[in-house]
Design an enzyme around this catalytic site. Structure first.
Site, mmCIF file in Angstrom:
data_model
loop_
_atom_site.group_PDB
_atom_site.id
_atom_site.type_symbol
_atom_site.label_atom_id
_atom_site.label_comp_id
_atom_site.label_asym_id
_atom_site.label_seq_id
_atom_site.Cartn_x
_atom_site.Cartn_y
_atom_site.Cartn_z
ATOM 1 N N ARG A 1 0.852 -0.942 0.123
ATOM 2 C CA ARG A 1 -0.044 -0.085 -0.024
ATOM 3 C C ARG A 1 0.983 1.333 -0.105
ATOM 4 N NH1 ARG A 1 -2.148 -3.373 4.015
ATOM 5 N NH2 ARG A 1 -4.272 -4.300 3.645
ATOM 6 N N LYS B 1 -2.825 -2.365 7.473
ATOM 7 C CA LYS B 1 -3.812 -1.776 8.270
ATOM 8 C C LYS B 1 -4.292 -2.538 9.582
ATOM 9 C CE LYS B 1 -6.764 -0.396 4.341
ATOM 10 N NZ LYS B 1 -7.888 -0.754 3.488
ATOM 11 N N HIS C 1 -2.449 2.107 -5.785
ATOM 12 C CA HIS C 1 -3.397 0.968 -5.533
ATOM 13 C C HIS C 1 -3.611 0.334 -6.940
ATOM 14 C CE1 HIS C 1 -5.509 -0.682 -2.262
ATOM 15 N NE2 HIS C 1 -6.618 -1.101 -3.222
ATOM 16 N N HIS D 1 -4.418 -9.363 4.040
ATOM 17 C CA HIS D 1 -5.613 -9.466 4.252
ATOM 18 C C HIS D 1 -5.975 -10.209 5.496
ATOM 19 C CE1 HIS D 1 -6.647 -8.206 -0.230
ATOM 20 N NE2 HIS D 1 -6.429 -7.218 0.638
ATOM 21 N N TYR E 1 -10.824 -8.686 -4.140
ATOM 22 C CA TYR E 1 -9.871 -7.571 -4.639
ATOM 23 C C TYR E 1 -9.188 -8.015 -5.695
ATOM 24 C CZ TYR E 1 -5.915 -4.595 -3.984
ATOM 25 O OH TYR E 1 -4.959 -3.660 -4.204
#
Length: 315
Positions: free
Chosen positions: A156, A187, A256, A282, A291
């Site tokens: 990312r 994240k 992205h 993820h 995705y």
């Protein structure tokens, strides 16, 4: 009911359109959209032999289903239903209908758009060193390294700009050159490690020779701007957009998109959904399934090669 020729609108509908024009003062384009929606309502009602005031929720649900089967986009169906809902709300204020038959009826959900992936040859072209006379050798080396890490590791943009030269500094992650691995903070403050390929390692070494001459002694950031401070996500987006133009790519490229390209190309080559999930960081594999885009032809080849029921019968 599909749109057809001219239709005679019911008096209630004509009065409502006049209300929208005179009292609500809607723009001409908006009035045209409402008019088309009401013509569709009139055709549906006429086909079922029902007066507009007698329309019931089951009529509206069936008509919405008809529009969906005829290929009308979910957003367009939602606009039609909104116009109908407003009409019956207006009629209800005058006591002309007992209840709004459109209340509770919703358009089909629009599919969530997936970020576009570059073709493999486009991604490779973007990652190649570019001949750009307007960019200094230092910035060219930096931008080349940024592309290699975004596409080669699936990072990312926040993970990329958070990289430090070495572990233990203030940034969120670092790259271990001897181990050829990147350690990032994703994240949810979850750390993960991803392998760094040979082209990215070479690009990284090339950038470090310039970075050491540009960065202040106390700056831990791996990627820095011309001012010697940590590069921002906005700067990465701007540089990537410019680089895509120089490379002659026919599409707008953003960070992205390179992450999505990494996932799509890797999944199409390996078929290892669980492995791609780990590399992307993820938490749920369903996120990876949404995705990444799979080429159906590739899936068919995997099935034909691996599944016992896919073996071709002898003639």
């Amino acid at each position: 009911m599909a749109a057809g020729g001219p239709v005679e609108l019911h008096d209630d509908v004509r009065r409502h359109l006049l209300h929208l024009q005179v009292e609500r003062r809607l723009a001409a384009r908006t009035l045209a959209i409402y008019g088309e929606a009401f013509e569709r309502l009139q055709r549906c009602a006429d086909a079922d032999g029902v007066a507009p005031r007698a329309v019931q929720p089951h009529h509206v649900r069936r008509w919405a289903g008809q529009m969906h089967r005829q290929g009308l986009a979910p957003r367009s169906i939602a606009l039609v239903l909104s116009a109908w809902r407003g009409l019956y709300r207006w009629l209800g204020r005058d006591g002309l209908v007992a209840a709004n038959p459109v209340d509770g009826v919703r358009a089909p959900k629009a599919p969530k758009p997936l970020p576009k992936a570059l073709a493999v040859d486009q991604a490779v072209a973007l990652a190649q060193p570019l001949d750009d006379d307007t960019t200094s050798p230092a910035l060219a080396a930096r931008d080349h390294c940024i592309v290699e890490l975004l596409y080669g590791c699936g990072l990312r943009v926040a993970e990329l700009v958070g990289l430090d030269v070495r572990s233990g500094a203030q940034g969120a992650g670092w790259i271990d050159l001897p181990d050829a691995s990147a350690h990032v903070l994703g994240k949810g403050s979850k750390r993960r490690s991803v392998p760094v390929g040979r082209p990215a390692i070479e690009a990284l070494r090339g950038w470090l020779t310039h970075r050491d001459a540009m960065a202040p002694a106390d700056e831990p950031a791996l990627f820095i701007s011309q001012r010697g401070t940590r590069i921002t996500a906005s700067q990465v987006r701007s540089r990537l957009k410019r680089r895509a133009l120089i490379a002659g790519l026919p599409t707008h490229v953003h960070p992205h998109m390179l992450r999505h390209s990494f996932a799509s190309h890797l999944l199409q080559s390996s078929g290892d959904l669980r492995g791609v999930q780990e590399l992307l960081g993820h938490a749920n594999i369903t996120t990876t399934q949404v995705y990444t885009q799979l080429d159906f032809g590739h899936l068919s080849k995997v099935y034909d090669a691996a599944h016992p029921r896919a073996k071709k019968r002898s003639p």
